[in-house]
Scaffold this active site. Structure first.
Site, short mmCIF file in Angstrom:
data_model
loop_
_atom_site.label_atom_id
_atom_site.label_comp_id
_atom_site.label_asym_id
_atom_site.label_seq_id
_atom_site.Cartn_x
_atom_site.Cartn_y
_atom_site.Cartn_z
N LYS A 179 0.82 -1.21 0.00
CA LYS A 179 0.00 0.00 0.00
C LYS A 179 0.86 1.27 0.00
O LYS A 179 0.34 2.36 -0.21
CB LYS A 179 -0.92 0.01 1.23
CG LYS A 179 -2.04 -1.03 1.17
CD LYS A 179 -3.04 -0.74 0.07
CE LYS A 179 -4.17 -1.74 0.05
NZ LYS A 179 -5.15 -1.45 -1.01
N HIS B 182 3.26 -0.33 20.02
CA HIS B 182 2.21 -1.37 19.93
C HIS B 182 2.00 -2.09 21.25
O HIS B 182 1.06 -1.79 21.96
CB HIS B 182 2.52 -2.35 18.80
CG HIS B 182 2.45 -1.74 17.44
ND1 HIS B 182 1.30 -1.19 16.94
CD2 HIS B 182 3.40 -1.57 16.48
CE1 HIS B 182 1.52 -0.71 15.73
NE2 HIS B 182 2.79 -0.91 15.43
#
Length: 694
Positions: free
Chosen positions: A366, A582
């Site tokens: 992407k 994260h």
């Protein structure tokens, strides 16, 4: 009335300095027992939340009462007027828990658990001190009671808390001269004439260029490999110990329950107090995005407009070389049968969708506008035919948006791959020549864990060559700045290092004493995560000691950690990282989660990013971490893939998805007060780190 202080054997002990500490209890047992003293640390210590910004105190619903309204620590600054503090002290309800048994486990198990948990905290303190990274001050004070080593002699970095007047300016200072205006080697620090050599994956520094004389080696400490693996094995055994898991799980549940009780009792009063804070609301509190990648820091509409503008103004500029033939921008788009009229956000196709879930390869694709890697090279790379001109322009536009919004800051990540020795100089020249700088932006350098790819392509002979390409230029710029003038200037605005890649990829090797040294790692398999982290940490540690001797600022390690893959990634992160990004897998490891809480390790979380890759949005553990007192922050990660609007359009710094946030519910799905958490808004003038202290 505040509850009485804990009493061990008749001795009055200080009240814990953070979180909902109103439930201090009377502890019974042996006076001099290490476990009893540790028990005070573990049982009486609640979460730390709340933050003071620009001379004003923000009090969201998540703020723990003691921390916000009655700060007893001399190291922390409280800007609330004393009379107002006393009023709030009387208004808020407290919970007192009494009785002898608090932990729910046998006393012998409690002693063993307490000793093991404290030993783990000492291990982290050791590695933070060795590398000159910061360590939570509150934790350090309690460890001091159990340590023979005076607090003043420990080596970890302490960021001073400077008292600020209530009406002090909170915007970055305006510099009369651009920091990259003057790049004169004559004005830079002198050459030390030191020699450098990488031995077994770690750089050694010598006072002379003659490297054969071992007596000239500088004493720059770094962790011994054998000691590191022994410490890592201890922590691995700790997190699977049954009684310790039970103890930590109960403590985490206790913290959650305590927070929920606080919300039930005081939510409305906190909201009222929050409204009384002048000139501070959800939109104009200071925000720092501590996890955002430079190559995707713009949103898709911004990139589309920029590409169309370039096609209008620079159609005839040579931007690419294909098989020895130069191509203009016009020719590049002609080969794709595209015009500016054909382009839209749909044809650009950079937005993550459900097809990227658990497909890191599709997510990486992407980054290629219209699915063409050539456009990624032209528009969002620093090293290309146009010397990264387009990428510099679009980054400066993002910087301009941040400066215009006043209250938003970002810590953009740029990549160093380790394929060649001149990568650092090229990156620095890109920043200096294009004057890519803003007072609202700092840099973090990410190193992708892609040795296996480079080795397969015969670009590297062994892993040590990759380490040399990453670290030797930094040592050379530190020893002889005039030899790397652009790099010397650029490093003044770099905070530290990140380690990035798909953590879910299987690891075919376990890091132990039998692992090949970097010079002998010639196989095409990728080294394990902990292997990468150890050698990055060791070289950064030596570099920090060298830079400190020269009076230069030091670096920190802030890797992607715990997004996916095995739990031992979080063990390595606990040992050597100042903060992580994260941390999703902490929800599966109660012992590690409790250790991260006690050490107050910053965790930059990105629920929208996780939603597209590894964990659905509504299962994200951020609210749970927050309620238990972990130091969490919201970050954007990749606006290009996840956002529909400009970062400056979002009051919380771009954390959002479809549509605009309303006063009642933000784009994250949580109330505004819950988004305004400590860590998200941490803005330190020195390096804007996620957790410079507690």
């Amino acid at each position: 009335m505040p509850p009485p202080r804990g009493d061990v054997g008749g001795t009055q002990l200080p009240k814990p300095g953070g979180g909902i500490s109103g439930d201090n209890v009377t502890l019974l047992g042996t006076r001099q027992s290490l476990g009893v003293v540790v028990l005070l640390l573990l049982v009486g210590w609640g979460g730390t939340r709340g933050q003071s910004w620009g001379g004003r105190t923000v009090s969201p619903a998540t703020v723990c009462t003691h921390r916000l309204f009655k700060e007893q620590s001399e190291d922390l600054v409280d800007h609330v007027p004393k009379e107002r503090e006393a009023l709030l002290e009387r208004e808020f309800q407290r919970v007192t828990i009494s009785g002898e048994e608090k932990c729910g486990v046998p006393f012998t198990d409690l002693l063993d658990a307490a000793k093991s948990v404290v030993k783990a905290l000492f291990l982290r303190e050791k590695y933070m001190g060795l590398s000159m990274q910061s360590f939570c001050k509150t934790t350090a004070r309690y460890l001091q009671d159990l340590s023979e080593k005076p607090l003043e002699t420990r080596g970890y970095e302490e960021v001073p808390e400077t008292p600020v007047a209530a009406d002090a300016p909170v915007h970055p200072p305006f510099a009369e001269q651009h920091p990259y205006e003057t790049c004169d080697p004559q004005t830079m620090p002198a050459d030390l004439g030191f020699g450098l050599k990488m031995v077994d994956g770690v750089v050694h520094v010598y006072t002379k260029q003659d490297l054969t004389d071992k007596s000239t080696e500088l004493d720059l400490p770094y962790p011994d490999l054998q000691e590191f693996i022994a410490d890592m094995n201890f922590l691995m055994a700790l997190i699977i110990n049954g009684p310790i898991k039970s103890f930590c799980y109960r403590r985490l549940q206790y913290l959650s329950s305590k927070f929920q009780m606080h919300v039930l009792l005081n939510e409305m009063k906190e909201l009222a107090a929050q409204k009384k804070v002048p000139h501070r609301d959800f939109y104009n509190i200071r925000k720092v995005d501590t996890h955002i990648h430079a190559s995707s820091c713009m949103n898709q509409k911004h990139l589309l407009r920029f590409i169309k503008r370039a096609m209008k103004k620079h159609l005839d500029e040579i931007v690419h070389v294909e098989k020895g033939k130069e191509q203009t921008l016009k020719e590049v788009f002609e080969t794709m049968n595209l015009t500016a009229y054909d382009l839209s956000v749909d044809t650009l196709d950079v937005h993550a969708d459900r097809n990227t879930f658990h497909r890191f390869d599709k997510f990486n694709a992407k980054y290629n506008p219209i699915g063409e890697s050539i456009l990624r090279e032209i528009f969002i790379k620093t090293d290309n035919r146009v010397s990264g001109k387009y990428f510099a322009h679009i980054i400066k536009e993002v910087m301009s948006d941040l400066e215009e919004s006043k209250y938003q800051n970002a810590e953009l990540r740029l990549s160093i791959y380790g394929r060649s020795r001149d990568e650092w100089d090229k990156l620095a020249r890109w920043a200096v020549n294009h004057r890519v700088h803003s007072n609202n932006v700092r840099w973090l350098v990410q190193v992708p864990r892609l040795f296996d790819v480079y080795r397969t392509k015969k670009q590297l002979a062994n892993f040590q060559e990759m380490l040399e390409n990453i670290f030797l230029p930094l040592y050379e710029a530190t020893i002889h700045p005039a030899q790397h003038p652009e790099l010397h200037l650029f490093l003044e605005h770099v905070d530290g290092f990140d380690s990035v890649d798909d953590e879910s990829k299987p690891e075919h090797h376990i890091f132990n004493l039998d692992s090949p040294l970097p010079g002998n790692w010639v196989e095409e398999d990728n080294p394990p995560y902990s292997y990468y982290l150890y050698y990055m940490y060791a070289n950064m540690t030596v570099l920090n000691h060298l830079r400190r001797k020269r009076g230069f600022h030091t670096f920190v390690l802030r890797p992607h950690c715990g997004e996916a893959g095995p739990i031992h990634h979080l063990v390595s992160g606990f040992m050597v990282s100042e903060n992580i990004s994260h941390g999703l897998l902490l929800r599966k490891a109660p012992v590690l989660q409790y250790l991260y809480y006690l050490a107050q390790i910053g965790i930059a979380m990105s629920p929208l990013s996780n939603n597209s890759l590894f964990l659905s949005y509504h299962r994200n553990p951020l609210p749970e971490y927050l309620s238990r007192g972990l130091m969490v922050s919201l970050s954007t990660d990749d606006p290009l893939q996840f956002h529909f609007t400009k970062v400056s359009d979002r009051g919380e710094g771009g954390w959002g998805g479809h549509g605009s946030p309303t006063p009642a519910t933000t784009a994250t799905g949580w109330p505004p007060a819950q988004v305004m958490v400590r860590g998200q808004m941490v803005a330190r003038s020195k390096a804007m780190r996620a957790s410079g202290g507690c």
